[in-house]
Scaffold this active site. Structure first.
Site, short mmCIF file in Angstrom:
data_model
loop_
_atom_site.label_atom_id
_atom_site.label_comp_id
_atom_site.label_asym_id
_atom_site.label_seq_id
_atom_site.Cartn_x
_atom_site.Cartn_y
_atom_site.Cartn_z
N ASP A 70 1.03 -1.22 0.04
CA ASP A 70 -0.10 -0.04 0.13
C ASP A 70 0.87 1.31 0.07
O ASP A 70 1.90 1.16 0.57
CB ASP A 70 -1.21 0.05 1.26
N ASN A 94 -5.57 -4.56 -6.66
CA ASN A 94 -6.77 -4.18 -6.16
C ASN A 94 -6.68 -2.66 -5.79
O ASN A 94 -7.69 -1.64 -6.06
CB ASN A 94 -7.05 -4.71 -4.83
N TYR A 121 -12.38 7.45 -13.90
CA TYR A 121 -12.48 6.30 -13.23
C TYR A 121 -13.08 5.42 -14.22
O TYR A 121 -12.46 4.23 -14.33
CB TYR A 121 -13.12 6.60 -11.96
N LYS A 125 -11.27 1.81 -15.74
CA LYS A 125 -11.79 0.30 -15.35
C LYS A 125 -12.29 -0.14 -16.67
O LYS A 125 -12.33 -1.63 -16.64
CB LYS A 125 -13.04 0.51 -14.34
N THR A 143 -17.51 1.96 1.38
CA THR A 143 -16.03 2.01 1.73
C THR A 143 -15.74 3.50 1.56
O THR A 143 -16.63 4.45 1.10
CB THR A 143 -15.19 1.48 0.84
#
Length: 282
Positions: free
Chosen positions: A38, A93, A170, A174, A205
C-alpha cells in the site's frame, strides 16, 4: 481442514483498507502467505499485525509501494518470491476515485492522468511482473502447487454499464482494465495463468463514500440497487477468494460482477433492504 489457499502465496495491492484489507485477512484465514502493499504503509502494517495475531501459521509482510511506479511493483513481486518462494495469486486491487473526477468538460488532465497511472498502468505493471514470476513457480504436486497462477484485477460495474454520476476518468480506466484482462487471459491461458476482472457494485467504503459526498449523489446510486443497500468490502473479498482458489480453475477472461444485481436492472422499486449485509472479518 486445509484452507482454500493452503500453501499458496499471494500479493495484494491496496491492502491497507477496504477490499484490500478484507481480502488480506480472508486469504490469510484460508492458509495463504500474503504480502500486503500500500502507498500508506502504516495502514498495511496494521493489517499485517492482525494477520500475525490471528493466523500465526501463515507468513505475512507489509511494504510500501506506489503501484503507478514500475520499479515499486517489480520490487514487490520480487519480495513476495523472496519471502515465499513463489507467487500464486496477484490481486491488483489498488485504485483511486478522485473527488474532482467529473465529465468530459470538467475533468482536468491532471486528474485523468493520475487516475490512469494508478488504476490502469498500475494493473498493467502488476500483471506483467506477476506473469513473469508465475512462469517460474516451482512444482510441488503433493501440495497442489504448480507453475501458473491466478491474477485478479479490480474493475467496476461502471466498466460494464457506465455511471449515473459523472466520473469519466475512473470509468474509462476500469473499462480499460476489463479489456486488458480479457486479452492477457487469452495470451497466457496455455501457461496455466488465469486472469479475471472482479467488478464490484457500489460499496460502503471510504473510497466511494468520499466521492458520493452529497445526499443527491447517494440517492442517485441507491435507485439502481435492487437490494436497497451498498455492498460491503468483505463481499468482494469473498468473490476474489473464489477466483484465487483452485475452485475457479476453469475460469479465465471473465468480468465477475459482484454488484448486488445492479448490472441486471434499470431502476428498482423503492423500499427497505430485504437482505442484511454480512459481518466483517476485520
Amino acid at each position: 481442514m486445509p484452507g482454500r489457499l493452503q500453501h499458496k502465496a499471494a500479493l495484494i495491492t491496496g491492502a491497507g483498507s477496504g477490499i484490500g484489507l478484507e481480502s488480506s485477512l480472508l486469504f490469510a484465514s484460508e492458509g495463504a502467505n500474503v504480502l500486503l502493499i500500500d502507498v500508506n504503509v502504516q495502514a498495511a502494517e496494521k493489517v499485517q499485525k492482525l494477520i500475525a495475531e490471528r493466523y500465526p501459521n501463515v507468513k505475512s509482510a507489509a511494504i510500501k509501494a506506489d503501484v503507478s511506479k514500475e520499479s515499486d511493483i517489480k520490487a514487490a513481486v520480487d519480495k513476495a518470491v523472496e519471502l515465499f518462494g513463489r507467487l500464486d495469486v496477484m490481486f491488483n486491487n489498488a485504485g483511486i476515485m478522485h473527488p474532482e473526477d467529473d465529465n468530459a468538460l470538467n475533468t482536468e488532465e491532471r486528474i485523468w492522468d493520475l487516475t490512469m497511472n494508478i488504476n490502469l498502468k498500475g494493473v498493467w505493471w502488476g500483471c506483467k511482473y506477476a506473469i513473469l514470476a508465475m512462469r517460474n513457480n516451482p512444482t510441488d504436486a503433493s501440495k497442489g502447487l504448480h507453475t501458473g497462477g491466478s491474477i485478479i484485477n479490480t474493475a467496476s460495474f461502471v466498466a460494464i454499464m457506465g455511471a449515473a454520476t459523472p466520473q469519466l476518468a475512473y470509468t474509462a480506466s476500469k473499462g480499460a482494465v476489463l479489456a486488458m484482462t480479457r486479452e492477457l487471459a487469452m495470451v497466457h491461458a496455455r501457461e496455466g495463468i488465469r486472469l479475471n476482472s472482479i467488478c464490484p457494485g457500489p460499496l460502503k467504503t471510504p473510497l466511494l463514500m468520499d466521492f458520493l459526498n452529497t445526499t443527491e449523489k447517494r440517492e442517485r446510486r441507491m435507485v439502481h440497487l435492487p437490494m436497497g443497500r451498498f455492498g460491503e468490502a468483505i463481499e468482494i473479498a469473498q468473490g476474489a477468494l473464489f477466483l484465487a482458489s483452485d475452485e475457479s480453475s476453469y475460469i479465465t477472461g471473465t468480468d465477475f460482477a459482484v454488484d448486488g444485481g445492479l448490472s441486471s436492472c434499470y431502476v428498482t422499486a423503492t423500499g427497505e433492504p430485504t437482505l442484511p449485509p454480512p459481518s466483517s472479518l476485520a
